[in-house]
Scaffold this active site. Structure first.
Site, PDB file in Angstrom:
ATOM      1  N   TYR A 316       0.915  -1.044  -0.038  1.00  0.00           N
ATOM      2  CA  TYR A 316       0.129   0.102   0.053  1.00  0.00           C
ATOM      3  C   TYR A 316       0.651   1.370  -0.158  1.00  0.00           C
ATOM      4  O   TYR A 316       0.874   2.177  -0.907  1.00  0.00           O
ATOM      5  CB  TYR A 316      -0.788  -0.061   1.216  1.00  0.00           C
ATOM      6  CG  TYR A 316      -1.511   1.240   1.473  1.00  0.00           C
ATOM      7  CD1 TYR A 316      -2.871   1.393   0.331  1.00  0.00           C
ATOM      8  CD2 TYR A 316      -1.537   2.264   2.270  1.00  0.00           C
ATOM      9  CE1 TYR A 316      -3.492   2.715   0.658  1.00  0.00           C
ATOM     10  CE2 TYR A 316      -2.102   3.389   2.488  1.00  0.00           C
ATOM     11  CZ  TYR A 316      -3.082   3.606   1.634  1.00  0.00           C
ATOM     12  OH  TYR A 316      -3.990   4.644   1.650  1.00  0.00           O
ATOM     13  N   LYS A 320       1.043   4.219  -2.755  1.00  0.00           N
ATOM     14  CA  LYS A 320       0.917   5.527  -2.457  1.00  0.00           C
ATOM     15  C   LYS A 320       2.211   6.586  -2.875  1.00  0.00           C
ATOM     16  O   LYS A 320       1.963   7.651  -3.207  1.00  0.00           O
ATOM     17  CB  LYS A 320       0.385   5.865  -1.087  1.00  0.00           C
ATOM     18  CG  LYS A 320      -0.825   5.242  -0.768  1.00  0.00           C
ATOM     19  CD  LYS A 320      -1.966   6.062  -1.656  1.00  0.00           C
ATOM     20  CE  LYS A 320      -3.421   5.432  -1.908  1.00  0.00           C
ATOM     21  NZ  LYS A 320      -4.247   6.129  -2.752  1.00  0.00           N
TER      22      LYS A 320
END
Ligand SMILES: NC(=O)c1ccc[n+]([C@@H]2O[C@H](COP(=O)([O-])OP(=O)(O)OC[C@H]3O[C@@H](n4cnc5c(N)ncnc54)[C@H](OP(=O)(O)O)[C@@H]3O)[C@@H](O)[C@H]2O)c1
Length: 423
Positions: A316, A320
């Site tokens: 994740y 990002k």
């Protein structure tokens, strides 16, 4: 204001997109005397006061407060207050923050009185009372003029940004609009008269939101799609082909908490598709339409997770970081074209995200707060942290710490947010 400009007077279409143009635009936001004051504050905050604090021996240290001289330990102890005041001044002038009025004027007024009191209190050193009075009055007059100028500059600090509809046009596309930050983006757009195309998988949620938004007198279009599925970007682009899109909010995203080797490979792949590939392809597909209109905005919902590797959220955070790098680079590429780009980087936000990612619940900020920061900063900078301590952590602390320490500290934080069975 020219609608091709961002709220901060960012270069109009065809302007100089390089560093020179950026500097020119940045300094064009305020008059020359205020730029000088801003540079003085920056010099004091980042050069002089730190040097004074760390480098000057205690015995010779001296500070003046309200015209009264402090020496030694007392002087040293008050220097951090000076540093904070000047740092706030530099930051406040740079961004022309509304809170600077009336505080800058009040502070300058206090300095004016100090400049009168100071020579009178120490007249012997100035060359007698008559000379001290003259020096005091001249300094008082100069700082009073500055106080008056700051007081009269109220409107410069209060200038609101233009409405999103006036600035970018009639339609926006928001991905991940069925909940959380995306729904908050959609609501704020509708409140500013912008019609919204809403995309996510849960059609019932999108339809309910669409009815709510239409009460603001705007139009809506619901596009229910799984944006991690192959071909979904083309389908979305086709579904909004007839709309005069001016704003694209790349917001849909998911996390997946847990130890990397235990994570489901298909879920990880879908996360990379949704968080990285989809915003990249969607932006690329829609940019030519924004160019043709000569104005527009592209937003990416990044994350504070992009600012350091996050064990137990490894993929994740990497996705990002991808969004952050992509958006910031596009900001530079598109400067001067009339298209503003912003990566908004929230920390923990109270949405369904934590539950979807399988994290333990933890407090965060409201999605509306994230959205308000994004609209405020759009057109002024490439990325924004949604709270000042996130900025400090991401830009100061995390860049200075050794990587090993940084990642292990992050691991400690993430452990507390990850259920035992996923760690
Ligand atoms: N909440 C936080 O703490 C936080 C912090 C930093 C950054 N962010 C970022 O903020 C963005 C929005 O998240 P949020 O916090 O608002 O979480 P959220 O409430 O879970 O919203 C996520 C949105 O993405 C949509 N979505 C998920 N998978 C999708 C798919 N395969 N296809 C299409 N849409 C999909 C969801 O709608 P459907 O389920 O209906 O498809 C939902 O509308 C994300 O990019 C997230 O990474 C969140």
């Amino acid at each position: 204001m020219n609608v091709n400009e961002g709220a901060g007077g960012v270069a109009a279409a065809g302007g100089d997109p390089g560093v020179r143009g950026w500097l020119r635009d940045a300094f064009a936001r305020r008059p020359g005397w205020m730029n000088a004051l801003m540079l003085f504050c920056a010099f004091m905050a980042f050069v002089y006061v730190p040097w004074d604090f760390a480098g000057k021996p205690l015995a010779v240290d001296e500070e003046v407060w309200f015209g009264v001289r402090l020496h030694g330990g007392w002087a040293k102890a008050t220097e951090p207050i000076h540093l904070v005041i000047y740092a706030c001044g530099a930051y406040g002038f740079w961004h022309m923050r509304p809170w600077l009025w009336p505080w800058a004027a009040i502070y300058a007024g206090q300095v004016a009185i100090s400049m009168l009191v100071w020579p009178l209190l120490y007249a012997d050193e100035v060359g007698g009372s008559a000379r001290a009075l003259l020096v005091g009055l001249v300094s008082f007059a100069a700082f009073s003029a500055l106080t008056a100028a700051l007081w009269r500059a109220k409107d410069r600090f209060r200038a609101g940004r233009p409405r999103l509809r006036d600035r970018y046009g009639a339609w926006a596309l928001v991905t991940g609009a069925s909940s959380g930050i995306g729904a908050a983006f959609a609501r704020s757009l509708a409140q500013e008269g912008v019609s919204v195309a809403l995309c996510a998988r849960r059609e019932d949620r999108l339809r309910a939101l669409a009815s709510e938004l239409e009460r603001h007198g705007v139009e809506t279009r619901v596009v229910a799609l799984d944006l991690a599925a192959p071909g979904s970007v083309s389908r979305l682009v086709t579904a909004v082909a007839d709309l005069d899109l001016g704003i694209v909010v790349n917001n849909a995203g998911v996390g997946d908490a847990g130890r990397f080797e235990h994570q489901d490979a298909a879920r990880l792949r879908a996360m990379v598709e949704l968080n990285c590939i989809t915003p990249m392809l969607l932006t690329r597909a829609l940019l030519s339409r924004l160019h043709a209109r000569g104005r527009g905005a592209v937003l990416f919902t990044g994350s504070q997770a992009a600012r350091q590797p996050l064990p137990l959220h490894a993929v994740y955070a990497a996705t990002k970081a991808f969004d952050g790098f992509l958006g910031e680079a596009l900001w530079a590429e598109l400067r001067g074209t009339g298209i503003d780009v912003l990566v908004v980087e929230p920390g923990s936000t109270e949405t369904e995200c934590q539950q979807v990612a399988g994290e333990l619940p933890h407090a965060g900020q409201a999605p509306e707060e994230v959205v308000a920061v994004a609209w405020d900063r759009l057109g002024r900078q490439p990325s924004v942290a949604t709270r000042w301590w996130h900025w400090l952590r991401g830009n100061a602390v995390m860049r200075l710490l050794p990587r090993s320490l940084l990642v292990l500290l992050a691991m400690g934080v993430m452990r507390k947010q990850t259920p035992i069975e996923r760690r």
